[in-house]
Each structure stands twice: as structure tokens, then as C-alpha cells.
Scaffold this motif. Structure first.
Motif, PDB file in Angstrom:
ATOM      1  N   LEU A 191       0.780  -1.114   0.329  1.00 52.20           N
ATOM      2  CA  LEU A 191       0.030   0.273   0.028  1.00 52.20           C
ATOM      3  C   LEU A 191       1.189   1.046  -0.214  1.00 52.20           C
ATOM      4  CD1 LEU A 191      -2.787  -0.885   2.712  1.00 52.20           C
ATOM      5  CD2 LEU A 191      -2.095  -1.477   0.177  1.00 52.20           C
ATOM      6  N   THR A 192       1.894   1.020  -0.219  1.00 59.68           N
ATOM      7  CA  THR A 192       3.065   2.255  -0.114  1.00 59.68           C
ATOM      8  C   THR A 192       3.318   2.862  -1.505  1.00 59.68           C
ATOM      9  OG1 THR A 192       4.840   0.948  -0.392  1.00 59.68           O
ATOM     10  CG2 THR A 192       4.355   2.053   2.151  1.00 59.68           C
ATOM     11  N   GLN A 193       2.422   2.445  -2.769  1.00 62.51           N
ATOM     12  CA  GLN A 193       2.097   2.431  -3.820  1.00 62.51           C
ATOM     13  C   GLN A 193       0.793   2.480  -4.531  1.00 62.51           C
ATOM     14  OE1 GLN A 193       3.807  -1.519  -4.950  1.00 62.51           O
ATOM     15  NE2 GLN A 193       2.447  -1.449  -6.296  1.00 62.51           N
ATOM     16  N   ASP A 194       0.858   3.354  -5.770  1.00 64.19           N
ATOM     17  CA  ASP A 194      -0.395   3.747  -6.069  1.00 64.19           C
ATOM     18  C   ASP A 194      -1.140   2.293  -6.955  1.00 64.19           C
ATOM     19  OD1 ASP A 194      -2.685   4.886  -7.226  1.00 64.19           O
ATOM     20  OD2 ASP A 194      -1.477   4.987  -9.423  1.00 64.19           O
ATOM     21  N   TRP A 195      -2.141   1.990  -6.437  1.00 64.22           N
ATOM     22  CA  TRP A 195      -2.426   0.565  -7.141  1.00 64.22           C
ATOM     23  C   TRP A 195      -4.161   0.760  -8.395  1.00 64.22           C
ATOM     24  CZ3 TRP A 195      -0.142  -3.667  -7.576  1.00 64.22           C
ATOM     25  CH2 TRP A 195      -0.038  -4.329  -6.569  1.00 64.22           C
ATOM     26  N   PRO A 196      -3.988   1.536  -9.169  1.00 59.56           N
ATOM     27  CA  PRO A 196      -5.240   1.670  -9.330  1.00 59.56           C
ATOM     28  C   PRO A 196      -5.768   0.654 -10.208  1.00 59.56           C
ATOM     29  CG  PRO A 196      -2.898   1.883 -11.382  1.00 59.56           C
ATOM     30  CD  PRO A 196      -2.801   1.114 -10.463  1.00 59.56           C
ATOM     31  N   ILE A 197      -7.596   0.518 -10.362  1.00 63.70           N
ATOM     32  CA  ILE A 197      -8.339  -0.371  -9.909  1.00 63.70           C
ATOM     33  C   ILE A 197      -9.491  -0.009 -10.985  1.00 63.70           C
ATOM     34  CG2 ILE A 197      -7.709  -1.613  -7.685  1.00 63.70           C
ATOM     35  CD1 ILE A 197     -10.676   0.047  -7.015  1.00 63.70           C
ATOM     36  N   SER A 247      -7.379   7.054   0.162  1.00 59.80           N
ATOM     37  CA  SER A 247      -6.373   6.768   1.908  1.00 59.80           C
ATOM     38  C   SER A 247      -5.432   5.672   2.004  1.00 59.80           C
ATOM     39  CB  SER A 247      -7.466   7.154   2.906  1.00 59.80           C
ATOM     40  OG  SER A 247      -8.556   6.800   3.006  1.00 59.80           O
ATOM     41  N   ARG A 248      -6.424   4.579   1.626  1.00 58.60           N
ATOM     42  CA  ARG A 248      -6.059   2.535   1.401  1.00 58.60           C
ATOM     43  C   ARG A 248      -4.808   2.628   0.167  1.00 58.60           C
ATOM     44  NH1 ARG A 248      -9.632   4.096   4.051  1.00 58.60           N
ATOM     45  NH2 ARG A 248     -10.333   2.841   6.621  1.00 58.60           N
ATOM     46  N   GLY A 249      -3.989   3.544  -0.338  1.00 61.84           N
ATOM     47  CA  GLY A 249      -3.420   3.105  -1.891  1.00 61.84           C
ATOM     48  C   GLY A 249      -3.871   2.718  -2.702  1.00 61.84           C
ATOM     49  N   PHE A 250      -5.100   3.118  -3.389  1.00 60.68           N
ATOM     50  CA  PHE A 250      -6.308   2.659  -4.513  1.00 60.68           C
ATOM     51  C   PHE A 250      -6.645   3.797  -4.841  1.00 60.68           C
ATOM     52  CE2 PHE A 250      -6.158  -0.869  -1.761  1.00 60.68           C
ATOM     53  CZ  PHE A 250      -5.501  -1.983  -2.151  1.00 60.68           C
ATOM     54  N   ARG A 251      -6.548   3.424  -6.613  1.00 58.64           N
ATOM     55  CA  ARG A 251      -7.063   4.547  -7.092  1.00 58.64           C
ATOM     56  C   ARG A 251      -7.721   3.918  -8.027  1.00 58.64           C
ATOM     57  NH1 ARG A 251      -5.610   6.470 -12.328  1.00 58.64           N
ATOM     58  NH2 ARG A 251      -3.106   4.873 -11.728  1.00 58.64           N
ATOM     59  N   VAL A 252      -9.061   4.633  -8.175  1.00 57.12           N
ATOM     60  CA  VAL A 252     -10.430   4.213  -9.459  1.00 57.12           C
ATOM     61  C   VAL A 252      -9.857   4.874 -10.450  1.00 57.12           C
ATOM     62  CG1 VAL A 252     -12.620   3.824  -9.676  1.00 57.12           C
ATOM     63  CG2 VAL A 252     -12.099   3.640  -7.442  1.00 57.12           C
ATOM     64  N   ALA A 253      -9.011   4.063 -11.312  1.00 63.07           N
ATOM     65  CA  ALA A 253      -8.711   4.033 -13.247  1.00 63.07           C
ATOM     66  C   ALA A 253     -10.312   4.635 -13.883  1.00 63.07           C
ATOM     67  CB  ALA A 253      -8.053   3.300 -13.311  1.00 63.07           C
ATOM     68  N   ALA A 254     -11.129   3.864 -13.150  1.00 59.88           N
ATOM     69  CA  ALA A 254     -12.311   3.555 -15.012  1.00 59.88           C
ATOM     70  C   ALA A 254     -13.224   2.761 -13.686  1.00 59.88           C
ATOM     71  CB  ALA A 254     -12.335   3.025 -16.172  1.00 59.88           C
ATOM     72  N   LEU A 255     -14.708   3.754 -14.179  1.00 58.95           N
ATOM     73  CA  LEU A 255     -15.636   2.754 -13.629  1.00 58.95           C
ATOM     74  C   LEU A 255     -16.664   2.778 -15.409  1.00 58.95           C
ATOM     75  CD1 LEU A 255     -17.208   5.946 -12.057  1.00 58.95           C
ATOM     76  CD2 LEU A 255     -16.030   3.845 -11.004  1.00 58.95           C
ATOM     77  N   ILE A 256     -16.410   1.168 -15.555  1.00 57.01           N
ATOM     78  CA  ILE A 256     -16.966   1.159 -16.397  1.00 57.01           C
ATOM     79  C   ILE A 256     -18.245  -0.161 -16.345  1.00 57.01           C
ATOM     80  CG2 ILE A 256     -16.566  -1.063 -18.428  1.00 57.01           C
ATOM     81  CD1 ILE A 256     -13.737  -0.753 -17.451  1.00 57.01           C
ATOM     82  N   ASP A 257     -19.343  -0.056 -17.676  1.00 54.42           N
ATOM     83  CA  ASP A 257     -20.706  -0.487 -17.459  1.00 54.42           C
ATOM     84  C   ASP A 257     -20.939  -0.964 -19.296  1.00 54.42           C
ATOM     85  OD1 ASP A 257     -22.942  -0.760 -15.572  1.00 54.42           O
ATOM     86  OD2 ASP A 257     -23.466  -0.924 -17.273  1.00 54.42           O
ATOM     87  N   ALA A 258     -21.174  -2.330 -19.416  1.00 61.04           N
ATOM     88  CA  ALA A 258     -21.904  -2.254 -21.168  1.00 61.04           C
ATOM     89  C   ALA A 258     -23.204  -1.879 -21.537  1.00 61.04           C
ATOM     90  CB  ALA A 258     -22.541  -3.770 -21.057  1.00 61.04           C
ATOM     91  N   ASP A 259     -24.136  -0.786 -20.373  1.00 60.40           N
ATOM     92  CA  ASP A 259     -25.530  -0.885 -20.940  1.00 60.40           C
ATOM     93  C   ASP A 259     -25.103   0.677 -21.221  1.00 60.40           C
ATOM     94  OD1 ASP A 259     -27.720   0.359 -21.384  1.00 60.40           O
ATOM     95  OD2 ASP A 259     -28.196   0.462 -18.756  1.00 60.40           O
TER      96      ASP A 259
END
Length: 256
Positions: A90-96, A116-128
């Protein structure tokens, strides 16, 4: 900044048991709370109680990290926060990427604790197609047709699936084929993945069913206690009379 594609946590290579890895986030959450209150040190007993484990197990877990505390002083809170964060990667950036932006997906996207916990939401994806371009948690939803490109452009190795059960496996297959090696699955189904891909499943309905089981047991125990105090039999015991066996009375049982 490093991304999830280029780095993996060191826990497996260092031989830390999976059970210990599963408890590290509990310790980190408790330690973060102490850090926010400017608590400098904590004893193993106090930290174990805050994390919901016993102190002997906590000390064993920390021995895998090479952290043994100081007799009479305890553990340095800030150092443990750093040490556990480092072990968890968690000391690095984790794109999800998050796939499936229905009610549950939108709620997850609005969760403020990722960054704040080391995760970055890179994209929100949907099929609709109707969801494409809509703003959710300050981000524009992107169409599933672009899934592979989005993963490649952002160096994503962690995916979150919040689709209906029927679509989850297909989404999973596409994530894996695009290079995702860790998946958090909220869909109510079991996913099939190749070796080298980690899946964590979160099923709220199963957790509620387990709680219902325990509630039923507690209610049944309460009825048994009441019947004993009143000197009467419970419905199960009274349902069928005892019969004689070669060694005496055979306890009555309900028919299956």
C-alpha cells in the motif's frame, strides 16, 4: 508513480501465511485509528483487542514481519503502520477498474476510503450504453467495449466486478485476458480463473444467511431454556415418544 502492473507485494516471497495476510488489514485499521489520535505506542493486548484477535496470535503474526515490540513499551504505532502498509503493497499507487455500475457498483464508486488506502479508481465501466458518459462519484462511466484499452492505458492489475451473476464470468475472462491478475468479486457467483489470478469474493446475501443461522440457533436455545425452567419438553422432544432399545430408552427424534 509506480502502478500495480509493475510491482507485487512481497508477502508470498517472504513466506507469510495466508491467514496472517488476512489479518494484516485488521491490524492496519486499528493502528490507523490510533495514529489519528496521536497515540505513540500500543501494547500487544490493546492492539489485539482493537483488531478482534488474541494477543498471542498477534505477536506470532508480527514475528513474520520481523517486528517484536519493546518490553514494557509495546509497539511503535507509526512504524507498524508503515511496516504493514509496505507488506500489503500500500505504499504505492494501485489503479483499479470497476465493472458494473448499477446500484451496488455506484455505491462502491462513491466509497471514499479507496484513495487513503492506496487504491485509485482508474475507470468505471458498464455495458449499458445509457450509462456511458454519466457521472458517478465525479467520474464519467465508460463503455465495456473499451475495457481492454482502459486496462492497458492505466496499467491496471486489480479489477472489481459488480455485475449481475450472468455477466460476471465473461467480464472476468476479459479482465484476465487483458492482464488483470487480482479480482474482487461482488457478483453472486463463483468465478473460474487460471493459476496466478487471485479472486476475493464478497457475497452479502451469504453473510446475512450465516447471521440468520446464528439467530435461529440463539432463538432455539432460548426456547430450550424456557422449557427446562417450566419443566416441559420442547416441541422437538415431545414430537415423538421414546422407545425401548436393548440398552434402555432411545431418544426421540424428528422425522427427516
Amino acid at each position: 508513480m509506480a502502478t500495480g502492473r509493475t510491482h507485487r507485494p512481497a508477502t508470498r516471497s517472504r513466506g507469510i501465511p495466508e491467514a496472517t495476510v488476512a489479518r494484516l488489514p485488521l491490524y492496519l485499521r486499528a493502528l490507523t485509528g490510533l495514529s489519528e489520535r496521536s497515540v505513540p505506542t500500543v501494547s500487544s493486548e490493546e492492539l489485539a483487542a482493537a483488531a478482534g484477535v488474541n494477543s498471542a496470535k498477534l505477536r506470532k503474526d508480527f514475528s513474520y514481519l520481523g517486528s517484536y515490540g519493546t518490553r514494557g513499551v509495546g509497539y511503535d504505532v507509526e512504524y507498524l503502520v508503515y511496516q504493514i502498509s509496505r507488506e500489503l503493497g500500500l505504499t504505492q499507487d494501485w489503479p483499479i477498474v470497476m465493472v458494473g455500475i448499477g446500484n451496488l457498483g455506484a455505491a462502491l464508486a462513491n466509497y471514499g476510503g479507496f484513495a487513503s488506502r492506496g487504491f485509485r479508481v482508474a475507470a468505471l465501466i458498464d455495458a449499458d450504453p445509457a450509462m456511458t458518459g454519466k457521472s458517478v462519484a465525479g467520474m464519467a462511466v465508460q463503455h465495456a467495449d473499451d475495457l481492454e484499452k482502459i486496462i492497458d492505458d492505466n496499467g491496471v492489475s486489480i479489477g472489481v466486478i459488480a455485475t449481475p451473476a450472468g455477466a460476471a464470468q465473461q467480464v472476468c475472462d476479459r479482465l484476465v485476458a487483458a492482464g488483470v491478475t487480482s479480482i474482487l468479486n461482488f457478483a453472486p457467483t463463483v468465478l473460474s480463473v487460471p493459476d496466478g489470478v487471485d479472486v476475493r469474493k464478497v457475497d452479502l446475501s451469504i453473510e446475512l444467511q450465516i447471521l440468520a443461522f446464528h439467530e435461529q440457533r440463539k432463538a432455539g436455545e432460548g426456547q430450550d431454556d424456557t422449557a427446562e425452567e417450566a419443566g416441559t419438553e420442547t416441541p422437538a422432544a415431545a414430537a415423538k415418544p421414546a422407545r425401548k432399545g436393548p440398552d434402555g430408552d432411545v431418544p426421540a427424534v424428528m422425522q427427516a
